[in-house]
Design a protein around this motif. Structure first.
Motif, PDB file in Angstrom:
ATOM      1  N   LYS A  32       0.816  -1.219   0.000  1.00 29.32           N
ATOM      2  CA  LYS A  32       0.000   0.000   0.000  1.00 29.32           C
ATOM      3  C   LYS A  32       0.851   1.271   0.000  1.00 29.32           C
ATOM      4  CE  LYS A  32      -4.226  -1.855   0.510  1.00 29.32           C
ATOM      5  NZ  LYS A  32      -5.352  -1.620  -0.438  1.00 29.32           N
ATOM      6  N   GLU A  33       1.985   1.234   0.709  1.00 30.64           N
ATOM      7  CA  GLU A  33       2.745   2.460   0.938  1.00 30.64           C
ATOM      8  C   GLU A  33       4.046   2.560   0.131  1.00 30.64           C
ATOM      9  OE1 GLU A  33       3.305   2.984   5.153  1.00 30.64           O
ATOM     10  OE2 GLU A  33       1.160   2.801   5.594  1.00 30.64           O
ATOM     11  N   ILE A  34       4.547   1.421  -0.394  1.00 29.53           N
ATOM     12  CA  ILE A  34       5.826   1.449  -1.109  1.00 29.53           C
ATOM     13  C   ILE A  34       5.671   1.079  -2.583  1.00 29.53           C
ATOM     14  CG2 ILE A  34       8.191   0.555  -1.191  1.00 29.53           C
ATOM     15  CD1 ILE A  34       7.630   2.231   1.293  1.00 29.53           C
ATOM     16  N   ASN A  35       5.104  -0.098  -2.846  1.00 29.45           N
ATOM     17  CA  ASN A  35       5.003  -0.586  -4.224  1.00 29.45           C
ATOM     18  C   ASN A  35       3.831  -1.553  -4.341  1.00 29.45           C
ATOM     19  OD1 ASN A  35       5.271  -1.757  -6.751  1.00 29.45           O
ATOM     20  ND2 ASN A  35       7.475  -2.146  -6.574  1.00 29.45           N
ATOM     21  N   SER A  36       2.795  -1.151  -5.047  1.00 32.19           N
ATOM     22  CA  SER A  36       1.572  -1.956  -5.143  1.00 32.19           C
ATOM     23  C   SER A  36       1.785  -3.265  -5.894  1.00 32.19           C
ATOM     24  CB  SER A  36       0.461  -1.147  -5.821  1.00 32.19           C
ATOM     25  OG  SER A  36       0.834  -0.803  -7.148  1.00 32.19           O
ATOM     26  N   LYS A  37       2.863  -3.359  -6.685  1.00 29.52           N
ATOM     27  CA  LYS A  37       3.105  -4.566  -7.482  1.00 29.52           C
ATOM     28  C   LYS A  37       4.085  -5.531  -6.820  1.00 29.52           C
ATOM     29  CE  LYS A  37       2.105  -2.248 -11.859  1.00 29.52           C
ATOM     30  NZ  LYS A  37       2.610  -1.879 -13.210  1.00 29.52           N
ATOM     31  N   LEU A  38       4.483  -5.232  -5.593  1.00 33.64           N
ATOM     32  CA  LEU A  38       5.457  -6.051  -4.889  1.00 33.64           C
ATOM     33  C   LEU A  38       4.908  -7.453  -4.612  1.00 33.64           C
ATOM     34  CD1 LEU A  38       8.313  -5.172  -3.893  1.00 33.64           C
ATOM     35  CD2 LEU A  38       7.305  -4.915  -1.626  1.00 33.64           C
ATOM     36  N   LYS A  39       5.655  -8.477  -5.007  1.00 36.01           N
ATOM     37  CA  LYS A  39       5.299  -9.874  -4.708  1.00 36.01           C
ATOM     38  C   LYS A  39       6.061 -10.297  -3.453  1.00 36.01           C
ATOM     39  CE  LYS A  39       5.234 -12.848  -8.056  1.00 36.01           C
ATOM     40  NZ  LYS A  39       5.767 -13.647  -9.196  1.00 36.01           N
ATOM     41  N   ILE A  40       5.326 -10.657  -2.418  1.00 37.94           N
ATOM     42  CA  ILE A  40       5.931 -10.914  -1.110  1.00 37.94           C
ATOM     43  C   ILE A  40       5.713 -12.363  -0.696  1.00 37.94           C
ATOM     44  CG2 ILE A  40       5.903 -10.262   1.336  1.00 37.94           C
ATOM     45  CD1 ILE A  40       4.895  -7.493   0.424  1.00 37.94           C
ATOM     46  N   ALA A  41       6.780 -12.986  -0.198  1.00 40.26           N
ATOM     47  CA  ALA A  41       6.679 -14.332   0.378  1.00 40.26           C
ATOM     48  C   ALA A  41       6.861 -14.247   1.884  1.00 40.26           C
ATOM     49  CB  ALA A  41       7.732 -15.260  -0.220  1.00 40.26           C
ATOM     50  N   ILE A  42       5.996 -14.912   2.621  1.00 44.17           N
ATOM     51  CA  ILE A  42       6.152 -15.040   4.070  1.00 44.17           C
ATOM     52  C   ILE A  42       6.656 -16.456   4.343  1.00 44.17           C
ATOM     53  CG2 ILE A  42       4.989 -15.034   6.309  1.00 44.17           C
ATOM     54  CD1 ILE A  42       3.026 -12.976   5.148  1.00 44.17           C
ATOM     55  N   ILE A  43       7.892 -16.552   4.789  1.00 45.58           N
ATOM     56  CA  ILE A  43       8.516 -17.847   5.087  1.00 45.58           C
ATOM     57  C   ILE A  43       8.451 -18.049   6.591  1.00 45.58           C
ATOM     58  CG2 ILE A  43      10.643 -19.195   4.991  1.00 45.58           C
ATOM     59  CD1 ILE A  43      11.432 -17.602   2.497  1.00 45.58           C
ATOM     60  N   ASP A  44       7.577 -18.929   7.019  1.00 45.36           N
ATOM     61  CA  ASP A  44       7.286 -19.120   8.440  1.00 45.36           C
ATOM     62  C   ASP A  44       7.933 -20.417   8.915  1.00 45.36           C
ATOM     63  OD1 ASP A  44       6.198 -19.467  10.961  1.00 45.36           O
ATOM     64  OD2 ASP A  44       4.210 -18.742  10.394  1.00 45.36           O
ATOM     65  N   LEU A  45       9.025 -20.274   9.700  1.00 44.49           N
ATOM     66  CA  LEU A  45       9.737 -21.444  10.219  1.00 44.49           C
ATOM     67  C   LEU A  45       9.610 -21.568  11.731  1.00 44.49           C
ATOM     68  CD1 LEU A  45      12.936 -21.516   7.963  1.00 44.49           C
ATOM     69  CD2 LEU A  45      10.667 -22.488   7.556  1.00 44.49           C
ATOM     70  N   ASP A  46       8.578 -20.955  12.290  1.00 47.86           N
ATOM     71  CA  ASP A  46       8.171 -21.268  13.657  1.00 47.86           C
ATOM     72  C   ASP A  46       7.710 -22.723  13.681  1.00 47.86           C
ATOM     73  OD1 ASP A  46       7.188 -19.520  16.276  1.00 47.86           O
ATOM     74  OD2 ASP A  46       5.937 -21.287  15.943  1.00 47.86           O
TER      75      ASP A  46
END
Length: 279
Positions: free
Chosen positions: A120-134
């Motif tokens: 929303k605030e930096i780059n609307s086209k950003l593809k983000i991965a959440i890598i959850d190793l908990d």
């Protein structure tokens, strides 16, 4: 809670590292991932007894402030990582929080909030991965982002551990009790290969839970301290190889001795610092 102050004291002694006070996430930022009525109940203290029980601790103004700052710190780490390659939150990893309720000691879902805030605030086209190793599945994160094709959720967790009713992430891998270093690291590499072939992220949010460690009271896995270091190294190397910025948070850790959890978290910070200098 004591692990956070202990970790802060250790990290404060590291050279070439800057500690910045965590800003509070705004209502607007929290609403990128949370329901307005839930946010209102948290802020004005009208959570029911059942809701507070599911979260795991009672409501207070300090609870609200800490939860805002925990999410705000991941946002700040993400924005810093966009400029510097790697940055981290000394708390965070509150992945059990759903859009409309808290759970498992999690009030606001900092990873989901931070991911949406970047878009929303930096780059609307950003593809983000959440890598959850908990060691626990990121059920709240999976639920909030299940219909969002711009954010990829990867959770590698204990199959027989909390939460006992799992949600569906974009990529889930449930590990069996007693999993050792070799199996863990091999599985992680396979998951990262899948992430790269299926999604190719521009940015990574990494939940570096200490609870897969063999001395964790709740973890059920048999990952050594060296295995935990290699885990962190694998994720940071993935980011470096792909030229992807990484923001990370500490997530869970419940060692039989609190010092062992602090050591694992501190090791993550040290590993991140080594890689940050190579970005």
């Amino acid at each position: 809670m004591e692990k956070y102050s202990r970790l802060r004291d250790l990290v404060g002694e590291l050279p070439n590292l800057f500690l910045i006070e965590a800003p509070a996430a705004s209502d607007t930022q929290l609403l990128y991932a949370h329901d307005p009525s839930y946010l209102l109940r948290v802020v004005n203290g009208s959570l029911s007894e059942a809701e507070q029980k599911e979260i795991g601790f009672p409501w207070s103004e300090k609870m609200v402030e800490r939860s805002r700052r925990s999410a705000g710190a991941t946002i700040a780490a993400a924005k810093t990582a966009m400029q510097e390659g790697i940055s981290g939150n000394l708390a965070g990893g509150t992945h059990h929080a759903y859009r409309n309720r808290g759970s498992g000691f999690c009030v606001f879902n900092d990873a989901a909030v931070a991911a949406r805030t970047l878009q929303k605030e930096i780059n609307s086209k950003l593809k983000i991965a959440i890598i959850d190793l908990d060691v626990h599945q990121g059920n709240g994160t999976a639920s909030i982002l299940q219909h969002d094709s711009s954010i990829f959720t990867l959770s590698m967790h204990g199959e027989n551990n909390f939460p006992f009713q799992k949600e569906v992430s974009d990529l889930d891998y449930g590990l069996q009790d007693g999993c050792d270093d070799q199996t863990y690291l091999q599985t992680l590499n396979e998951c990262l290969d899948q992430l790269d072939s299926r999604f190719k992220p521009d940015f990574v949010i990494y939940l570096a839970g200490a609870d897969p460690h063999e001395d964790d009271r709740l973890g059920r896995l048999k990952i050594t301290k060296e295995g935990m270091r290699l885990r962190d190294e694998t994720v940071f190397q993935y980011g470096l190889d792909q030229n992807i910025p990484i923001a990370f948070s500490m997530a869970g850790g419940y060692g039989k001795e609190i010092a062992s959890t602090v050591e694992i978290h501190f090791q993550t910070i040290q590993t991140a610092l080594q890689f940050q200098m190579r970005y």
